[in-house]
Scaffold this motif. Structure first.
Motif, PDB file in Angstrom:
ATOM      1  N   SER A 154       0.976  -1.293  -0.062  1.00 35.46           N
ATOM      2  CA  SER A 154      -0.139   0.043  -0.046  1.00 35.46           C
ATOM      3  C   SER A 154       0.920   1.147  -0.086  1.00 35.46           C
ATOM      4  N   GLY A 155       0.146   2.321  -0.025  1.00 32.15           N
ATOM      5  CA  GLY A 155       0.918   3.492  -0.206  1.00 32.15           C
ATOM      6  C   GLY A 155       0.811   4.406  -1.493  1.00 32.15           C
ATOM      7  N   PRO A 156       1.309   5.366  -1.659  1.00 26.91           N
ATOM      8  CA  PRO A 156       0.980   6.245  -3.035  1.00 26.91           C
ATOM      9  C   PRO A 156       1.687   5.464  -3.944  1.00 26.91           C
ATOM     10  N   LEU A 157       1.643   5.354  -5.214  1.00 28.41           N
ATOM     11  CA  LEU A 157       2.361   5.149  -6.270  1.00 28.41           C
ATOM     12  C   LEU A 157       3.070   5.931  -6.610  1.00 28.41           C
ATOM     13  N   SER A 158       4.676   5.780  -6.806  1.00 28.69           N
ATOM     14  CA  SER A 158       5.500   6.783  -7.025  1.00 28.69           C
ATOM     15  C   SER A 158       6.599   5.998  -8.142  1.00 28.69           C
ATOM     16  N   ILE A 159       7.510   7.002  -8.737  1.00 29.24           N
ATOM     17  CA  ILE A 159       8.483   6.472  -9.454  1.00 29.24           C
ATOM     18  C   ILE A 159       9.846   6.913  -8.804  1.00 29.24           C
ATOM     19  N   ARG A 160      10.382   5.791  -8.373  1.00 26.39           N
ATOM     20  CA  ARG A 160      11.530   6.008  -7.471  1.00 26.39           C
ATOM     21  C   ARG A 160      13.104   5.794  -8.201  1.00 26.39           C
ATOM     22  N   VAL A 161      13.844   6.624  -8.020  1.00 25.76           N
ATOM     23  CA  VAL A 161      15.314   6.558  -8.583  1.00 25.76           C
ATOM     24  C   VAL A 161      16.071   6.615  -7.412  1.00 25.76           C
ATOM     25  N   ALA A 183      25.088  10.436   9.863  1.00 26.77           N
ATOM     26  CA  ALA A 183      26.534  10.618   9.969  1.00 26.77           C
ATOM     27  C   ALA A 183      27.515   9.333   9.356  1.00 26.77           C
ATOM     28  N   SER A 184      26.512   8.010   9.208  1.00 25.19           N
ATOM     29  CA  SER A 184      27.306   7.145   8.346  1.00 25.19           C
ATOM     30  C   SER A 184      27.241   7.330   6.809  1.00 25.19           C
ATOM     31  N   GLU A 185      26.444   7.931   6.376  1.00 26.70           N
ATOM     32  CA  GLU A 185      26.528   8.533   5.069  1.00 26.70           C
ATOM     33  C   GLU A 185      27.489   9.401   4.657  1.00 26.70           C
ATOM     34  N   ALA A 186      27.787  10.188   5.761  1.00 24.46           N
ATOM     35  CA  ALA A 186      28.694  11.235   5.570  1.00 24.46           C
ATOM     36  C   ALA A 186      30.120  10.766   5.673  1.00 24.46           C
ATOM     37  N   ALA A 187      30.106   9.539   6.342  1.00 25.27           N
ATOM     38  CA  ALA A 187      31.596   8.999   6.247  1.00 25.27           C
ATOM     39  C   ALA A 187      32.157   8.382   5.154  1.00 25.27           C
ATOM     40  N   SER A 188      31.277   8.130   4.134  1.00 26.54           N
ATOM     41  CA  SER A 188      31.721   7.599   2.875  1.00 26.54           C
ATOM     42  C   SER A 188      31.757   8.538   1.683  1.00 26.54           C
ATOM     43  N   ALA A 189      32.696   8.476   0.921  1.00 24.65           N
ATOM     44  CA  ALA A 189      32.680   9.372  -0.380  1.00 24.65           C
ATOM     45  C   ALA A 189      31.773   9.207  -1.114  1.00 24.65           C
ATOM     46  N   LEU A 190      31.231   7.805  -1.434  1.00 18.79           N
ATOM     47  CA  LEU A 190      30.052   7.439  -2.071  1.00 18.79           C
ATOM     48  C   LEU A 190      28.888   8.039  -1.434  1.00 18.79           C
ATOM     49  N   VAL A 191      27.796   8.821  -2.001  1.00 16.68           N
ATOM     50  CA  VAL A 191      26.685   9.158  -1.340  1.00 16.68           C
ATOM     51  C   VAL A 191      25.626   8.666  -2.178  1.00 16.68           C
ATOM     52  N   GLU A 192      24.336   8.287  -1.593  1.00 22.00           N
ATOM     53  CA  GLU A 192      23.113   7.974  -2.250  1.00 22.00           C
ATOM     54  C   GLU A 192      22.483   9.327  -2.605  1.00 22.00           C
ATOM     55  N   ASN A 193      21.801   9.324  -3.558  1.00 21.50           N
ATOM     56  CA  ASN A 193      20.949  10.307  -4.003  1.00 21.50           C
ATOM     57  C   ASN A 193      19.490   9.920  -4.206  1.00 21.50           C
ATOM     58  N   ARG A 194      18.415  10.549  -3.797  1.00 21.36           N
ATOM     59  CA  ARG A 194      17.247   9.781  -4.120  1.00 21.36           C
ATOM     60  C   ARG A 194      16.132  10.839  -4.779  1.00 21.36           C
ATOM     61  N   TYR A 195      15.223  10.407  -5.648  1.00 20.35           N
ATOM     62  CA  TYR A 195      14.497  11.230  -6.317  1.00 20.35           C
ATOM     63  C   TYR A 195      13.178  10.514  -6.284  1.00 20.35           C
ATOM     64  N   VAL A 196      12.192  10.902  -5.872  1.00 19.12           N
ATOM     65  CA  VAL A 196      10.880  10.252  -5.733  1.00 19.12           C
ATOM     66  C   VAL A 196       9.733  11.294  -6.421  1.00 19.12           C
ATOM     67  N   LEU A 197       9.048  10.733  -7.463  1.00 20.03           N
ATOM     68  CA  LEU A 197       7.948  11.674  -8.016  1.00 20.03           C
ATOM     69  C   LEU A 197       6.768  10.681  -7.820  1.00 20.03           C
ATOM     70  N   VAL A 198       6.016  11.142  -6.778  1.00 22.24           N
ATOM     71  CA  VAL A 198       4.671  10.626  -6.406  1.00 22.24           C
ATOM     72  C   VAL A 198       3.615  10.818  -7.463  1.00 22.24           C
ATOM     73  N   PHE A 199       3.246   9.878  -8.045  1.00 21.81           N
ATOM     74  CA  PHE A 199       2.164   9.871  -9.260  1.00 21.81           C
ATOM     75  C   PHE A 199       0.856   9.628  -8.731  1.00 21.81           C
ATOM     76  N   GLU A 200       0.639   8.808  -7.915  1.00 17.95           N
ATOM     77  CA  GLU A 200      -0.759   8.852  -7.378  1.00 17.95           C
ATOM     78  C   GLU A 200      -0.836   8.945  -6.029  1.00 17.95           C
ATOM     79  N   PRO A 201      -1.782   9.672  -5.213  1.00 14.10           N
ATOM     80  CA  PRO A 201      -1.838   9.658  -3.957  1.00 14.10           C
ATOM     81  C   PRO A 201      -2.449   8.642  -3.313  1.00 14.10           C
TER      82      PRO A 201
END
Length: 201
Positions: A154-161, A183-201
């Motif tokens: 369940s939850g909103p339908l979304s496009i997740r990258v 803090a754990s993310e800041a310790a690594s040179a590789l970071v995760e970026n997120r983009y979520v487009l909510v398509f349907e509430p």
């Protein structure tokens, strides 16, 4: 009549020249670091723009290809269940057998598979090597990561990258201080970026 004092020739000593060169070197190193950070931030902005454009393009394709169903009162309801994935591994990277280029025989499910493949191929081409990415269209309310799309029943339908990129230590510390990264993310040179487009509430 007293003799005129000898005029002494004044100039730069070797020590003064070395100090001036050191100051210039420090300035050039700071400028080089600033330029490197600017290039990284510009590249990150380009990637975020690319992801947003690809997600918007997929959203438009989804709006053009809904499943229409009759409800109990005789009205029409729209559904996009033929786009919903269970996670990142729902569709492989190979092109669908039916490319829907011919008018006959292209079902809505085939068109949805083609739309999803086009979306993920566009991301793969744009993000290029060195930027691992994952993408899924699913329901859910939790934030996606590279390890888990955060899909749920369940939850909103979304496009997740989600994609990875390199971030220098100074920028990581600033984002951690601002609460943008843990803090754990800041310790690594590789970071995760997120983009979520909510398509349907």
């Amino acid at each position: 009549m007293p003799a005129a004092p000898e005029s002494r020739q004044r100039g730069f000593s070797l020590l003064e020249v070395l100090i001036a060169m050191f100051v210039l070197l420090v300035g050039l190193l700071a400028l080089a670091g600033l330029q490197a950070r600017t290039l990284i931030q510009t590249r990150d902005a380009e990637l975020r723009t690319l992801v947003a454009l690809q997600a918007e393009s997929l959203a438009e394709a989804m709006r053009a290809n809904p499943l229409r169903q009759r409800d109990a009162s005789g009205g029409t309801t729209l559904s996009w269940e033929h786009y919903v994935e269970s996670g990142y591994a729902s569709h492989d990277a190979s092109a669908p057998a039916d490319t829907c280029r011919t008018a006959a025989g292209c079902s809505q499910q085939n068109l949805a598979a083609l739309d999803l493949w086009t979306f993920k191929s566009g991301l793969a081409d744009g993000l290029a090597a060195g930027n691992a990415f994952k993408a899924a269209v699913c329901r859910g309310s939790s934030a996606p990561t590279l390890a888990d799309a955060g899909c749920a029943a369940s939850g909103p339908l979304s496009i997740r990258v989600v994609w990875s990129s390199r971030l220098d230590a100074k920028s990581r510390r600033a984002e951690a201080a601002g609460g943008l990264r843990s803090a754990s993310e800041a310790a690594s040179a590789l970071v995760e970026n997120r983009y979520v487009l909510v398509f349907e509430p």
